[in-house]
Design a protein around this motif. Structure first.
Motif, mmCIF file in Angstrom:
data_model
loop_
_atom_site.group_PDB
_atom_site.id
_atom_site.type_symbol
_atom_site.label_atom_id
_atom_site.label_comp_id
_atom_site.label_asym_id
_atom_site.label_seq_id
_atom_site.Cartn_x
_atom_site.Cartn_y
_atom_site.Cartn_z
ATOM 1 N N GLU A 169 0.824 -1.199 0.000
ATOM 2 C CA GLU A 169 0.000 0.000 0.000
ATOM 3 C C GLU A 169 0.865 1.259 0.000
ATOM 4 O OE1 GLU A 169 -3.640 0.519 0.164
ATOM 5 O OE2 GLU A 169 -3.262 -1.355 -0.894
ATOM 6 N N ASP A 170 1.895 1.253 0.874
ATOM 7 C CA ASP A 170 2.801 2.402 0.932
ATOM 8 C C ASP A 170 3.485 2.639 -0.409
ATOM 9 O OD1 ASP A 170 2.224 2.958 3.511
ATOM 10 O OD2 ASP A 170 4.026 2.041 4.370
ATOM 11 N N TRP A 171 3.828 1.545 -1.094
ATOM 12 C CA TRP A 171 4.502 1.667 -2.386
ATOM 13 C C TRP A 171 3.545 2.165 -3.467
ATOM 14 C CZ3 TRP A 171 3.640 -1.253 -6.975
ATOM 15 C CH2 TRP A 171 4.588 -1.039 -7.984
ATOM 16 N N ARG A 172 2.309 1.711 -3.416
ATOM 17 C CA ARG A 172 1.383 1.951 -4.519
ATOM 18 C C ARG A 172 0.769 3.350 -4.492
ATOM 19 N NH1 ARG A 172 -2.490 -2.689 -4.507
ATOM 20 N NH2 ARG A 172 -0.806 -3.751 -5.588
ATOM 21 N N TYR A 173 0.467 3.880 -3.275
ATOM 22 C CA TYR A 173 -0.353 5.077 -3.207
ATOM 23 C C TYR A 173 0.348 6.397 -2.885
ATOM 24 C CZ TYR A 173 -4.180 1.802 -3.526
ATOM 25 O OH TYR A 173 -5.010 0.831 -3.957
ATOM 26 N N PRO A 174 1.539 6.421 -2.284
ATOM 27 C CA PRO A 174 2.125 7.721 -1.920
ATOM 28 C C PRO A 174 2.254 8.711 -3.053
ATOM 29 C CG PRO A 174 3.324 5.982 -0.839
ATOM 30 C CD PRO A 174 2.340 5.329 -1.758
ATOM 31 N N MET A 175 2.642 8.274 -4.230
ATOM 32 C CA MET A 175 2.849 9.221 -5.331
ATOM 33 C C MET A 175 1.553 9.944 -5.681
ATOM 34 S SD MET A 175 6.010 9.197 -5.957
ATOM 35 C CE MET A 175 5.985 10.190 -7.437
#
Length: 539
Positions: free
Chosen positions: A104-110
């Motif tokens: 989740e952290d990888w997918r959504y921060p941007m």
């Protein structure tokens, strides 16, 4: 996360693969599928590596190098990070953390970072006022900073740690847009903004419940950049004659700088402390101001506790240092916990070393040698500890050479092990202290085969007994591994050992030892065969 290497690999992997790349997203999905289907087995995890088998169409072996992820290996033909390496990473990460949360952290921060930045810009535009002459009014400036910070940074719309950096960048651009036109005014305005912003951002971090790990990962760089910019601006202001009439302004600024220590500001202790020390080094450096500040710090100190107490003690050290009251500074330092004082000692030592004030430097170096081991243990991560040790040694060596006190430098090297291994080994070997050098290799757990051949040749001549002991230990370790390649390596070492016994005219001892060894290993047929191939046993 207990495994620092795994935490570093998790962060590095998130940087290497982009959620905006279709290829990377597919790769992530395939790695996750292998992991969820239970295709990862024989998982072995240590501080620096993870090894495992992955059952794919063709079974593969994977080795992850946690500290240098790019050097990881897989027996499949793919170049770079492959689905098998990702599957093994997920299996290892799942032992200590949530794989789903990492994804989740990888997918959504941007996505959220962009949305937060766009929203921040909209709020910044709402704050735009007609440009007019900015008065040199400290409290008016603080009021303006507070309005901008509250409007942009304190919205409950965005609370995730990974958007803080983007929002702060918008806030800082908004703040600077209102700076005075003249250079002195602009520098004073930005310095006041830096002191205000460090405090407010620290309070915001606590309010949002961001952990130390979250801050470190996502926006510690903001605090570091503010600290560095503050000292840089303070240095420029300190080098010029400021206009008359600024006494009240600078007194207010000094008051807020002191609140970095005592105002209950949470977290980012080092950044707050270094900004305070830096400004009292380059800007507020006159004797009367230093004396006045020391009196205020001493008055506040008895009522402080916890982090504020440590900060005030360090401030007392620094002010006494600036006033050249070194005996008083050292007295206060000696009572501060090793892991707290050690990191800041380097600040004062660097300054004295730059000025080549070797006589003043000695007591500070002695304090560092006393506190170094505990200080290193308090530094986060292998790379952080290595960088800290490197900085200590680079500063201490000129002092040792200039004063002839190499024993102090050697003590630092000893306290800094294992991070000082190469420097300490070079020092011992270059001065011909071969026995200590050999002891160092044993302490580090190095075997005969790990050591450079050129140095072993010197050691064979100077301390043959030590080399023979190393050969005995290494051969025994290889035999205990019980596989053909290890037996082959052991036989080579034993052959070398026999040559040394022969040079020492102690063949009788060799024969007794080797006969006993063969008796102990009589069930290890493969080992005996390798001994025959090496002509250790007559055919």
């Amino acid at each position: 996360m207990r495994n620092e290497g795994l935490a570093m690999a998790a962060e590095r992997l998130g940087d290497m693969l982009s959620p905006h790349s279709e290829e990377d997203a597919r790769l992530m999905q395939r790695g996750m599928l292998l992991y969820r289907q239970g295709m990862v087995s024989q998982l072995l995890i240590d501080e620096e590596t993870v090894t495992a088998a992955v059952q794919d169409v063709v079974p593969v072996r994977v080795r992850l190098e946690l500290l240098f992820l790019e050097m990881s290996e897989c027996t499949c033909p793919a170049a770079g990070i492959c689905r098998h390496q990702l599957a093994v990473f997920f299996a290892a990460y799942g032992r200590e953390g949530s794989v789903a949360e990492w994804i989740e952290d990888w997918r959504y921060p941007m996505r959220e970072k962009k949305a937060a930045a766009d929203w921040g810009l909209k709020r910044a535009r709402d704050l735009v006022k007609a440009k007019e002459k900015v008065e040199l009014d400290y409290r008016l400036w603080i009021k303006s900073f507070s309005e901008s910070f509250h409007s942009i940074m304190r919205s409950k719309k965005y609370v995730n740690p990974y958007v803080v950096g983007e929002l702060f960048e918008v806030y800082w651009r908004r703040l600077r847009a209102d700076s005075p036109a003249d250079e002195n005014g602009r520098l004073l305005y930005e310095l006041a903004g830096i002191v205000f912003s460090i405090k407010e951002l620290a309070f915001l971090s606590e309010e949002l419940g961001h952990t130390k790990e979250m801050v470190s990962r996502y926006y510690l760089h903001v605090f570091s950049e503010l600290e560095e910019a503050g000292i840089r601006i303070g240095s420029r202001l300190g080098a010029r004659a400021l206009p008359l009439g600024l006494e009240s302004f600078l007194a207010d600024l000094r008051e807020d700088v002191r609140k970095l220590l005592t105002g209950g500001v949470p977290g980012v202790f080092n950044e707050r402390m270094y900004l305070y020390m830096g400004l009292w080094t380059v800007l507020f450096k006159s004797g009367p101001l230093l004396e006045e500040e020391l009196g205020k710090i001493e008055t506040a100190a008895p009522d402080a506790d916890g982090e504020s107490r440590h900060a005030l003690e360090l401030a007392k050290v620094h002010l006494n240092f600036m006033l050249r009251n070194d005996s008083e500074a050292i007295c206060v330092l000696s009572g501060i916990e090793n892991e707290i004082a050690g990191q800041f000692l380097l600040f004062w030592i660097d300054r004295l070393a730059d000025m080549k004030e070797w006589s003043r430097l000695g007591p500070y170096i002695d304090q560092l040698a006393h506190k170094l081991k505990d200080t290193i243990a308090s530094v986060a991560g292998y790379q952080g500890r290595s960088r800290f040790v490197k900085a200590v040694l680079e500063t201490a060596l000129p002092f040792a050479e200039a004063t002839g006190r190499m024993e102090v430098f050697e003590r630092l090297l000893q306290q800094a092990l294992p991070y000082s291994y190469y420097d300490y080994g070079n020092l011992l070997f270059e001065r011909g202290d071969y026995e200590k050098w050999a002891d160092l290799q044993t302490f580090m757990g190095h075997q005969y085969t790990d050591l450079p051949s050129a140095r072993l040749k010197v050691l064979e001549k100077e301390l043959p007994e030590t080399v023979m002991a190393m050969l005995h230990q290494s051969a025994a370790r290889l035999i205990a591994m019980r596989n053909r390649p290890s037996y082959r390596s052991a036989a080579r070492l034993l052959k070398k050992l026999r040559t040394l016994y022969k040079k020492q005219k102690r063949l009788v001892e060799w024969e007794a030892f080797f006969e006993a060894l063969l008796e102990r290993t009589k069930r290890l047929r493969a080992f005996h065969e390798e001994c025959q191939r090496s002509k250790l046993i007559d055919g």
